[in-house]
Design an enzyme around this catalytic site. Structure first.
Site, PDB file in Angstrom:
ATOM      1  N   ASP A  78     -11.881  -1.132   3.808  1.00  0.00           N
ATOM      2  CA  ASP A  78     -13.057  -0.585   3.189  1.00  0.00           C
ATOM      3  C   ASP A  78     -13.020  -0.535   1.633  1.00  0.00           C
ATOM      4  O   ASP A  78     -14.005  -0.778   0.883  1.00  0.00           O
ATOM      5  CB  ASP A  78     -13.108   1.065   3.438  1.00  0.00           C
ATOM      6  CG  ASP A  78     -11.324   1.579   3.706  1.00  0.00           C
ATOM      7  OD1 ASP A  78     -10.641   1.084   3.143  1.00  0.00           O
ATOM      8  OD2 ASP A  78     -11.293   2.822   4.161  1.00  0.00           O
ATOM      9  N   TYR A  79     -11.713  -0.335   1.234  1.00  0.00           N
ATOM     10  CA  TYR A  79     -11.444  -0.449  -0.468  1.00  0.00           C
ATOM     11  C   TYR A  79     -11.723  -1.864  -0.736  1.00  0.00           C
ATOM     12  O   TYR A  79     -12.295  -2.069  -1.682  1.00  0.00           O
ATOM     13  CB  TYR A  79      -9.901  -0.323  -0.674  1.00  0.00           C
ATOM     14  CG  TYR A  79      -9.560  -0.702  -2.056  1.00  0.00           C
ATOM     15  CD1 TYR A  79      -9.687   0.517  -2.958  1.00  0.00           C
ATOM     16  CD2 TYR A  79      -8.921  -1.985  -2.420  1.00  0.00           C
ATOM     17  CE1 TYR A  79      -9.211   0.138  -4.303  1.00  0.00           C
ATOM     18  CE2 TYR A  79      -8.664  -2.290  -3.816  1.00  0.00           C
ATOM     19  CZ  TYR A  79      -8.734  -1.121  -4.623  1.00  0.00           C
ATOM     20  OH  TYR A  79      -8.480  -1.400  -5.799  1.00  0.00           O
TER      21      TYR A  79
END
Length: 400
Positions: A236-237
């Site tokens: 996600d990051y």
């Protein structure tokens, strides 16, 4: 008069400055949260809304899975498809998905078995890659199985997807559930986590959770697509960073993500926090220093010494006032995020808040003590920068 030790004096000044900065961030989180989470839906024309592909990676069944998945069939949005992804055909989630597809035949929904294709180390990415490849629309929403979706949440996220916005994500929060362990989680996500999350996003710092994020597929493909993300556990990051690096805006939704897992306990919650801390440490090494500094008890203790040294104030009185004001700030913040009455008493909030604050340093220590990450029965080693490799057990020796 004793000579001034400039080293100690400088340290005290730095600590006091950090304490002041923390309070500015605390106030900023409350103000930004109030502004961001109280937005009303702007005027729109339903016929002009873009279609959305929704990826739902599933593993196993919990008591709330049917309820959670059904909310996606009942959303008020003109055109979307549901792409359910499971690891293998023996997963019990298959029966629930099939029953919902039969119940709502007008909803465009499909099932995919993820075991037939593996593109990296990340099990979530491997699970949903077939659904991702089959997605018909450029806007894709990744939504975890434990989320309960509001009828207009997808609409809110899409309306925020303006011309220069590439990704819209939700602030993680917790549904109103029974039980003290659920209250502990809600207090954490409404205070410690919310403060960090809102401040980072309000200041333009990449802080994105993959439990619910809407993004442009064409932009992700430019960055290497899911194949590139498959080498990271903190996908996600890395995905959000890919959008930022290409000049796209990353925005936070006006509605918080309502986590509604039916299986929850304090040990499970703490294990989850430790895993997240390990991922942050490896992916963004600056958190090694920053996170402990801005913990209530740790920062309060250091600041109490600093003000007693600099201003000759009584350390104990300062420390108690620090905790009281921090507590009141957190109570205001969780009320902002809840957008209504809390499902527990003020006393339960006090107990939950104290428990979270007191245990946080221990959880951070645990994350440093054993950096290996256990996720879905597998163990992983994360190198600096977030690239991940699986830790395989040593081969067993054959018996004589």
């Amino acid at each position: 008069m004793a000579p001034v030790d400039y080293t100690i004096c400088g340290l005290a000044v730095v600590i006091f400055a950090s304490w002041c900065i923390n309070w500015l961030l605390h106030i900023f989180a409350i103000v930004y949260g109030k502004w961001r989470l109280s937005h009303k839906l702007p005027p729109y024309v339903a016929e002009e809304l873009p279609a959305v592909s929704i990826l739902k990676p599933l593993v196993g069944v919990d008591p709330h899975l049917y309820e959670n998945l059904e909310t996606f069939f009942k959303m008020k949005y003109p055109q979307y498809e549901l792409l359910f992804c499971v690891q293998d055909e023996m997963d019990a989630a298959l029966m629930i998905v099939q029953s919902l597809i039969q119940k709502y035949p007008k909803v465009d929904a499909k099932l995919f078995i993820g075991k037939w294709k593996k593109i990296g180390i990340n099990p979530k990415i491997n699970n949903m890659i077939l659904g991702y490849d089959a997605a018909k629309h450029d806007l894709i929403l990744i939504s975890d199985s434990g989320l309960k979706m509001g009828e207009d949440t997808l609409l809110d996220m899409v309306l925020l997807m303006t011309e220069k916005t590439g990704l819209v994500h939700q602030l993680p929060y917790i549904c109103d559930r029974k039980g003290f362990s659920s209250h502990i989680e809600k207090v954490f996500f409404g205070t410690q986590h919310a403060k960090m999350y809102l401040c980072a996003n309000g200041l333009g710092i990449n802080c994105t959770t993959g439990m619910s994020c809407l993004f442009r597929k064409e932009v992700l493909e430019e960055a290497g697509g899911m194949t590139h993300l498959g080498q990271y556990l903190a996908e996600d990051y890395m995905m959000a960073q890919a959008f930022v690096d290409r000049g796209w805006k990353v925005r936070i939704s006006s509605q918080a993500a309502q986590q509604n897992s039916g299986m929850y306990s304090i040990p499970h919650f703490h294990a989850r926090l430790i895993r997240w801390t390990k991922l942050r440490i490896s992916t963004v090494p600056s958190t090694i220093v920053m996170e402990p500094i801005f913990q209530c008890m740790f920062l309060g203790g250091m600041a109490s010494w600093a003000v007693s040294y600099l201003f000759d104030w009584t350390a104990l009185v300062f420390f108690l006032i620090h905790i009281l004001v921090w507590f009141l700030g957190d109570y205001i913040l969780i009320k902002v995020i809840q957008r209504g009455p809390l499902p527990f008493s003020k006393f339960e909030f006090v107990v939950g808040w104290l428990m979270n604050e007191l245990v946080s340093p221990y959880l951070i220590f645990q994350a440093h003590w054993n950096p290996a990450v256990t996720w879905r029965s597998q163990k992983y080693r994360i190198r600096w920068g977030g690239i991940t490799e699986e830790i395989k057990p040593p081969p067993t020796k054959p018996e004589d």
